[in-house]
Design an enzyme around this catalytic site. Structure first.
Site, PDB file in Angstrom:
ATOM      1  N   TYR A   1       0.804  -1.227   0.000  1.00 11.52           N
ATOM      2  CA  TYR A   1       0.000   0.000   0.000  1.00 11.52           C
ATOM      3  C   TYR A   1       0.837   1.278   0.000  1.00 11.52           C
ATOM      4  O   TYR A   1       0.289   2.372  -0.119  1.00 11.52           O
ATOM      5  CB  TYR A   1      -0.978   0.005   1.178  1.00 11.52           C
TER       6      TYR A   1
ATOM      7  N   ASP B   1      -4.202 -34.331   5.222  1.00 18.12           N
ATOM      8  CA  ASP B   1      -5.194 -35.052   4.431  1.00 18.12           C
ATOM      9  C   ASP B   1      -4.519 -36.159   3.624  1.00 18.12           C
ATOM     10  O   ASP B   1      -3.355 -36.037   3.216  1.00 18.12           O
ATOM     11  CB  ASP B   1      -5.899 -34.097   3.465  1.00 18.12           C
TER      12      ASP B   1
ATOM     13  N   GLU C   1      -2.433 -30.100   9.424  1.00 14.08           N
ATOM     14  CA  GLU C   1      -2.701 -29.332   8.210  1.00 14.08           C
ATOM     15  C   GLU C   1      -3.874 -28.386   8.369  1.00 14.08           C
ATOM     16  O   GLU C   1      -3.802 -27.216   8.003  1.00 14.08           O
ATOM     17  CB  GLU C   1      -2.966 -30.278   7.026  1.00 14.08           C
TER      18      GLU C   1
END
Length: 416
Positions: free
Chosen positions: A159, A297, A245
């Site tokens: 910014y 996973d 995770e």
């Protein structure tokens, strides 16, 4: 195997078959973890570095530098630019190439490193003039930060000059380029990522003079500080670090106070790991000398996330020595767990063609081949074309993860 057989027992049947790991069974459950912890604590202190290896080519690696050293590098760079401009040659930046072809996996270190190929970024070229301008602008901003001894987020940096940068991904990319060019870690540039990772469990540390007790942080945990340099004095009686995770699994473990029964520290980056979480994990593992067990996973992307923690990422291969924790153990959810724990069909997801292609490509990677126990797991996943999330375990009850799955895995020493 038929769908009926694979669907597994009803919830009531599962409850009857469960092993109730009551507190008096904790030592039995953690016996193999304790053995692993003992082995790690007995490891020699000296570790190999790139300079110890007789590699056939040079490499690019960065180190932590203080504000004065970073300013010296920036000023030397800009003086060279000024000299070439005064000589009528314009200016250009020579930036280490971070393309995949300039990266390599080093088996002896078990991580990705960056080779020494360079790329030119001349201001006089229409193809690179904008990148050269952004590079010069960010060098100026980093110099200001070092003078003032303050830190800002990557979003704050973006910014400062939105019209020039246009998109934060562009300023983020240049920051990584500057780390390579100046030979310093990205944290040395005084630009940090926003807080993302969280930690909970049997851990206390000092953050910028304040004592933090991670067992008193509720189910949300303590946000991992973006400036790891201000973290010190780790104290813990944990036997292992559980790297998770998903945020949902982290919340389940935190709410059930899993760390009270099984002394551990639980960490998550809520998906793809950020730099601060990777730095924090490495620092924690180095200081406490306890094993890191990963819960991800059962799909190719869970393994890719794990690989970033262990081997490093392509984007930041130049800083892999500071960001990687190579000896993480894959605890679960593994493809072989789906049948072993009778995960129902409705909780198993079919792999897409892209999933299968990603899995096959991963099998060709050297870091997978260097973990021989991982190969049959990934081959099983691809052959059956099935994947599952950690949340699939909730089909047996919301607390199955903490009361059954993890205790059984830990008791069996079922990690690789």
């Amino acid at each position: 195997m038929s769908a009926q057989k694979r669907a597994g027992p009803s919830t009531a049947a599962v409850s009857r078959k469960r092993v109730n790991y009551t507190p008096q069974d904790v030592n039995e459950v953690l016996a193999k973890v304790a053995e692993l912890t003992k082995d790690i604590k007995n490891e020699p202190e000296v570790a190999l570095t790139l300079s110890d290896l007789a590699l056939p080519h040079a490499y690019c690696e960065v180190v932590d530098k203080d504000a004065n050293a970073v300013m010296d590098e920036i000023e030397a760079t800009m003086l060279r630019m000024a000299n070439t401009i005064m000589q009528g040659q314009g200016f250009e930046f020579n930036v280490p190439s971070r393309t995949k072809t300039n990266q390599m996996y080093v088996p002896q270190l078990d991580r990705i490193v960056l080779k020494d190929a360079m790329g030119r970024r001349p201001f006089s070229s229409t193809q690179t003039c904008r990148k050269a301008a952004i590079t010069a602008r960010i060098l100026s901003l980093v110099h200001q930060l070092c003078i003032k001894r303050i830190h800002v987020t990557k979003r704050d940096l973006f910014y400062t000059d939105v019209k020039l940068f246009e998109d934060q991904s562009q300023s983020d990319t240049i920051l990584d380029d500057l780390s390579c060019m100046l030979g310093c870690t990205r944290s040395s540039l005084h630009v940090v990522a926003s807080e993302k990772g969280v930690v909970v469990g049997r851990l206390t540390f000092v953050e910028d003079g304040d004592l933090i007790n991670c067992s008193k942080m509720g189910v949300g945990g303590k946000a991992i500080p973006p400036n790891i340099d201000k973290v010190a004095d780790f104290q813990s009686d944990a036997l292992f670090i559980l790297l998770v995770e998903k945020d949902a699994a982290f919340m389940r473990l935190a709410e059930d106070r899993f760390y009270n029964t099984y002394p551990c520290i639980i960490i998550t980056a809520k998906g793809q790991p950020d730099v601060a979480t990777r730095l924090f994990l490495r620092k924690l593992r180095s200081h406490l000398k306890i094993p890191v067990l990963a819960l991800v996973d059962s799909d190719p992307y869970g393994l890719k996330i794990l690989s970033v923690y262990m081997k490093g990422s392509m984007n930041m291969s130049y800083d892999s020595s500071n960001l990687t924790t190579p000896d993480i153990k894959w605890l679960g959810v593994r493809p072989s767990d789906l049948d072993r724990f009778n995960i129902p069909d409705q909780c198993r997801l079919p792999m897409t063609d892209e999933d299968v292609r990603t899995g096959k490509k991963m099998l060709e990677e050297e870091w997978i081949q260097s973990n021989p126990e991982w190969v049959p797991e990934l081959e099983l996943m691809i052959r059956k074309k099935e994947k599952a999330e950690i949340q699939a375990l909730s089909s047996f009850g919301f607390q199955y993860l903490t009361e059954e799955y993890l205790p059984r895995k830990l008791a069996a020493g079922d990690w690789c």
